[in-house]
Design a protein around this motif. Structure first.
Motif, mmCIF file in Angstrom:
data_model
loop_
_atom_site.group_PDB
_atom_site.id
_atom_site.type_symbol
_atom_site.label_atom_id
_atom_site.label_comp_id
_atom_site.label_asym_id
_atom_site.label_seq_id
_atom_site.Cartn_x
_atom_site.Cartn_y
_atom_site.Cartn_z
ATOM 1 N N GLY A 135 -114.252 42.128 55.903
ATOM 2 C CA GLY A 135 -114.828 40.797 56.020
ATOM 3 C C GLY A 135 -115.298 40.203 54.706
ATOM 4 O O GLY A 135 -115.845 39.098 54.678
ATOM 5 N N VAL A 136 -115.072 40.900 53.612
ATOM 6 C CA VAL A 136 -115.480 40.380 52.298
ATOM 7 C C VAL A 136 -114.334 39.542 51.746
ATOM 8 O O VAL A 136 -113.244 40.047 51.478
ATOM 9 N N SER A 137 -114.594 38.248 51.582
ATOM 10 C CA SER A 137 -113.542 37.332 51.147
ATOM 11 C C SER A 137 -113.397 37.264 49.634
ATOM 12 O O SER A 137 -112.387 36.781 49.127
ATOM 13 N N THR A 177 -119.561 41.385 55.385
ATOM 14 C CA THR A 177 -118.826 40.123 55.448
ATOM 15 C C THR A 177 -119.485 39.149 54.487
ATOM 16 O O THR A 177 -120.695 39.195 54.271
#
Length: 125
Positions: A51-53, A22
């Motif tokens: 969860g990696v934006s 994340t």
């Protein structure tokens, strides 16, 4: 300056490792993430990036290095949960040719784990 740390949760399973990420995979955070991912590249690896934006080139490079290490070790890497922008980056860079982009954890496990004869027979039944 905004904190761009990436949180990493590692789950060791019997036959593979799952890494949940994340945060933002950028030039600040990616080198440390890459170093950690390379530690897990000796066995089948599922990388959950739901969860990696944000991914930049360094984030993609981290995944690419991990894929290469997995290949060198005879292990597979599968990615699950990539957002549309990250999927486009994987495709533009050709990384999706080496790393399957999966829509579910089941699909990622199918791509990453070698199947036993019993598992294949049960699936075909």
């Amino acid at each position: 300056m905004k904190d761009t740390a990436v949180a990493m949760v590692v789950i060791e399973h019997e036959r593979h490792t799952t890494v949940l990420l994340t945060g933002e995979m950028d030039r600040v955070s990616a080198p440390a993430v890459r170093a950690r991912l390379l530690d897990f590249a000796a066995r089948p690896l599922v990388l959950d990036v739901a969860g990696v934006s944000f991914f930049d080139a360094e984030g993609m490079r981290a995944v690419s290095h991990c894929a290469r290490r997995c290949e060198d070790n005879g292990a597979a890497l599968a990615v699950v949960g990539a957002r549309p922008f990250a999927q486009r980056m994987f495709r533009v860079l050709g990384l999706d040719d080496r790393v399957p982009l999966c829509s579910s954890m089941d699909e990622a496990l199918w791509c990453a784990l070698p199947r036993t004869d019993d598992e294949i027979a049960a699936w075909l039944a």
